[in-house]
Design a protein around this motif. Structure first.
Motif, PDB file in Angstrom:
ATOM      1  N   LEU A   1      49.229  37.490  32.372  1.00 45.91           N
ATOM      2  CA  LEU A   1      47.764  37.246  31.547  1.00 45.91           C
ATOM      3  C   LEU A   1      47.712  37.637  30.130  1.00 45.91           C
ATOM      4  CD1 LEU A   1      45.770  38.910  34.682  1.00 45.91           C
ATOM      5  CD2 LEU A   1      45.492  36.602  33.744  1.00 45.91           C
TER       6      LEU A   1
ATOM      7  N   GLY B   1      43.993  37.498  29.925  1.00 50.28           N
ATOM      8  CA  GLY B   1      43.653  38.937  30.004  1.00 50.28           C
ATOM      9  C   GLY B   1      42.143  39.077  29.612  1.00 50.28           C
ATOM     10  N   VAL B   2      41.789  38.623  28.499  1.00 49.85           N
ATOM     11  CA  VAL B   2      40.259  38.832  27.997  1.00 49.85           C
ATOM     12  C   VAL B   2      39.375  38.332  28.863  1.00 49.85           C
ATOM     13  CG1 VAL B   2      38.717  38.803  26.073  1.00 49.85           C
ATOM     14  CG2 VAL B   2      41.094  39.324  25.539  1.00 49.85           C
ATOM     15  N   ALA B   3      39.449  37.038  29.278  1.00 46.32           N
ATOM     16  CA  ALA B   3      38.473  36.422  30.125  1.00 46.32           C
ATOM     17  C   ALA B   3      38.476  37.061  31.486  1.00 46.32           C
ATOM     18  CB  ALA B   3      38.682  35.160  30.363  1.00 46.32           C
ATOM     19  N   LEU B   4      39.515  37.408  32.317  1.00 52.16           N
ATOM     20  CA  LEU B   4      39.409  37.820  33.619  1.00 52.16           C
ATOM     21  C   LEU B   4      39.168  39.460  33.422  1.00 52.16           C
ATOM     22  CD1 LEU B   4      40.049  37.550  36.511  1.00 52.16           C
ATOM     23  CD2 LEU B   4      42.369  38.488  35.984  1.00 52.16           C
ATOM     24  N   GLY B   5      39.555  40.113  32.447  1.00 49.64           N
ATOM     25  CA  GLY B   5      39.056  41.380  32.429  1.00 49.64           C
ATOM     26  C   GLY B   5      37.686  41.434  31.986  1.00 49.64           C
ATOM     27  N   GLY B   6      37.021  40.706  31.275  1.00 48.14           N
ATOM     28  CA  GLY B   6      35.382  40.479  31.048  1.00 48.14           C
ATOM     29  C   GLY B   6      34.804  40.284  32.281  1.00 48.14           C
ATOM     30  N   LEU B   7      35.319  39.272  33.214  1.00 48.07           N
ATOM     31  CA  LEU B   7      34.721  39.015  34.465  1.00 48.07           C
ATOM     32  C   LEU B   7      34.681  40.310  35.418  1.00 48.07           C
ATOM     33  CD1 LEU B   7      36.162  35.324  34.962  1.00 48.07           C
ATOM     34  CD2 LEU B   7      34.018  36.003  34.388  1.00 48.07           C
ATOM     35  N   ILE B   8      36.015  40.965  35.355  1.00 49.87           N
ATOM     36  CA  ILE B   8      35.998  42.155  36.454  1.00 49.87           C
ATOM     37  C   ILE B   8      34.978  43.157  35.784  1.00 49.87           C
ATOM     38  CG2 ILE B   8      37.548  44.040  37.227  1.00 49.87           C
ATOM     39  CD1 ILE B   8      39.944  41.987  37.075  1.00 49.87           C
TER      40      ILE B   8
ATOM     41  N   TYR C   1      43.941  37.481  23.958  1.00 47.22           N
ATOM     42  CA  TYR C   1      44.958  36.666  24.862  1.00 47.22           C
ATOM     43  C   TYR C   1      44.110  36.152  26.160  1.00 47.22           C
ATOM     44  CZ  TYR C   1      44.385  41.662  26.101  1.00 47.22           C
ATOM     45  OH  TYR C   1      43.908  42.827  26.380  1.00 47.22           O
ATOM     46  N   ILE C   2      43.958  34.737  26.130  1.00 47.61           N
ATOM     47  CA  ILE C   2      42.779  34.274  26.669  1.00 47.61           C
ATOM     48  C   ILE C   2      42.718  34.551  28.234  1.00 47.61           C
ATOM     49  CG2 ILE C   2      41.762  31.969  27.253  1.00 47.61           C
ATOM     50  CD1 ILE C   2      41.815  31.801  24.493  1.00 47.61           C
TER      51      ILE C   2
ATOM     52  N   ALA D   1      29.469  37.256  34.153  1.00 48.48           N
ATOM     53  CA  ALA D   1      29.871  37.937  35.403  1.00 48.48           C
ATOM     54  C   ALA D   1      28.653  38.837  35.974  1.00 48.48           C
ATOM     55  CB  ALA D   1      31.186  38.438  35.471  1.00 48.48           C
TER      56      ALA D   1
ATOM     57  N   LEU E   1      42.068  45.558  30.711  1.00 45.71           N
ATOM     58  CA  LEU E   1      42.879  44.399  30.822  1.00 45.71           C
ATOM     59  C   LEU E   1      42.498  43.535  29.583  1.00 45.71           C
ATOM     60  CD1 LEU E   1      44.718  42.151  32.169  1.00 45.71           C
ATOM     61  CD2 LEU E   1      42.687  41.622  33.621  1.00 45.71           C
ATOM     62  N   ALA E   2      41.094  43.497  29.298  1.00 46.37           N
ATOM     63  CA  ALA E   2      40.668  42.850  28.144  1.00 46.37           C
ATOM     64  C   ALA E   2      40.828  43.603  26.879  1.00 46.37           C
ATOM     65  CB  ALA E   2      39.161  42.642  28.349  1.00 46.37           C
TER      66      ALA E   2
ATOM     67  N   CYS F   1      32.268  36.425  28.886  1.00 49.56           N
ATOM     68  CA  CYS F   1      32.610  36.602  30.263  1.00 49.56           C
ATOM     69  C   CYS F   1      32.018  37.585  31.031  1.00 49.56           C
ATOM     70  CB  CYS F   1      34.225  36.764  30.324  1.00 49.56           C
ATOM     71  SG  CYS F   1      35.022  35.141  29.955  1.00 49.56           S
TER      72      CYS F   1
ATOM     73  N   PHE G   1      34.950  37.876  25.403  1.00 52.41           N
ATOM     74  CA  PHE G   1      34.746  39.049  26.391  1.00 52.41           C
ATOM     75  C   PHE G   1      33.331  38.968  26.598  1.00 52.41           C
ATOM     76  CE2 PHE G   1      33.705  43.594  27.077  1.00 52.41           C
ATOM     77  CZ  PHE G   1      34.347  43.831  28.262  1.00 52.41           C
TER      78      PHE G   1
ATOM     79  N   GLY H   1      38.805  46.223  34.484  1.00 51.80           N
ATOM     80  CA  GLY H   1      38.619  45.070  33.469  1.00 51.80           C
ATOM     81  C   GLY H   1      38.697  45.339  32.045  1.00 51.80           C
TER      82      GLY H   1
END
Lengths: 178, 175
Positions: free
Chosen positions: B132, B74-81, B71-72, A165, A135-136, A161, A158, A132
């Protein structure tokens, strides 16, 4: 839960961390950790499978066969290990009992005292953390502490999110216990 | 020289995280369960001081900023993971390094998992980048950029508000 909760108070730790971040920004650049996991992977990959490392668009950015790319950032994380470890040696007996050990009481209260279970969860959590973070583009240090302090739009996104989560996951893990 | 500075800053960073209780599972989960606000107050204080410090430096032209791009997806999904991993392990990438130095085996497991996770991301990047990372990408933008003002004028009230949250608003809500 208010009394002596750690070796230094959140106020002292928070102010010291904010000043350290300011100092780092003046001298070199803000704090960050998660990139160094990739750097470490890239060092190993270049040593054991150079073709693979150079062929991977991401790993090829970090380190080369003759120059490991170990720079300021990696030394910073290495310093965290040394500084944290040295303090742990010196102040071990001052650390609250509840903060010691690898099998936290809260975890045991719901998931039992299997060490393997705790280690498996910690490992799986680590996989998700760094997948994660990469990716972020950053983690708690680089995105939240350094990023929000720079008022970066990306880091606010970030932070929301990640905290969202994490809060939901924690409540799911400990549902029923409240 | 820069390497040595990095090492010293890292030593101080690791010491603060250990001494301030940031490597503690009960603290991190207590925070995420919204029962123990220690870590929130520590972070709000650090960011409050850091924001004012960094933009004071920037005001006199001495800040070496390093703003991460938006980059909306990747940053959002990366933050969630990341958030899920944070709650499951009880560590973040920095605290698992310090926890490992303390000798905590669960921190070492998180560190090892992190190395695997970073490698998996390196393998997955060709698949993820088109969906992403490239779309909805706006570069390294800060809030002051978006508002069209000089950073210090946002940093002062924002930093003060965070310190207010930590020292006043959350003060009595410790447990």
């Amino acid at each position: 839960m208010q009394d002596k909760q750690a070796i230094i108070s959140w106020k002292a730790a928070g102010i010291a961390l904010g000043l350290l971040l300011t100092l780092a920004t003046a001298l070199v650049k803000p704090l960050g950790v998660s990139t160094q996991f990739v750097v470490s992977d890239a060092v190993v990959a270049h040593a054991v499978a150079e073709k693979f490392a150079e062929g991977n668009a991401y790993l090829a950015n970090y380190g080369e066969a003759n120059d490991w790319g170990v720079g300021y950032g990696w030394m910073l994380v290495f310093g965290m290990f040394v500084g944290g470890g040295a303090c742990a040696l010196v102040f071990r007996d001052k650390q609250p009992l509840a903060d010691q050990g690898s099998l936290p009481e809260l975890w045991v209260s719901v998931f039992g005292s299997s060490r393997l279970k705790r280690l498996t969860a910690a490992f799986a959590g680590g996989v998700l953390l760094l997948f994660g973070a990469r990716l972020a583009g950053g983690c708690t240090s680089g995105h939240m502490i350094s990023g929000i302090s720079q008022l970066a739009a990306s880091s606010f996104l970030f932070g929301v999110c990640a905290f969202g989560a994490a809060i939901i996951t924690a409540h799911l893990l400990y549902r029923g216990r409240s | 020289m820069t390497l040595f500075i990095g090492f010293l800053i890292g030593c101080a960073f690791g010491a603060i995280l250990f001494l301030g209780g940031a490597t503690s599972y009960r603290r991190i989960l207590g925070t995420l369960l919204l029962k123990d606000l220690w870590i929130i107050k520590l972070m709000a204080t650090a960011i409050g001081v850091g924001t004012i410090g960094i933009y004071a430096l920037d005001f006199v032209g001495l800040a070496n900023l390093s703003v991460k791009p938006v980059y909306i997806g990747g940053v959002a999904l990366g933050g969630l993971i990341f958030g899920i991993g944070w709650a499951v392990s009880g560590y973040c990438p920095g605290t698992c390094v310090v926890g490992s130095a303390e000798g905590k085996t669960d921190a070492m497991a998180t560190l090892a998992g992190g190395l695997v996770g970073a490698l998996l991301f390196a393998l997955a990047i060709p698949l993820l980048s088109g969906a992403l990372i490239e779309p909805l990408s706006f570069g390294a933008v800060t809030m002051p950029d978006l508002l069209g003002i000089s950073g210090i004028w946002l940093a002062l009230p924002f930093g003060a508000a965070l310190l207010m949250v930590a020292f006043v608003i959350l003060r009595e809500r410790a447990s």
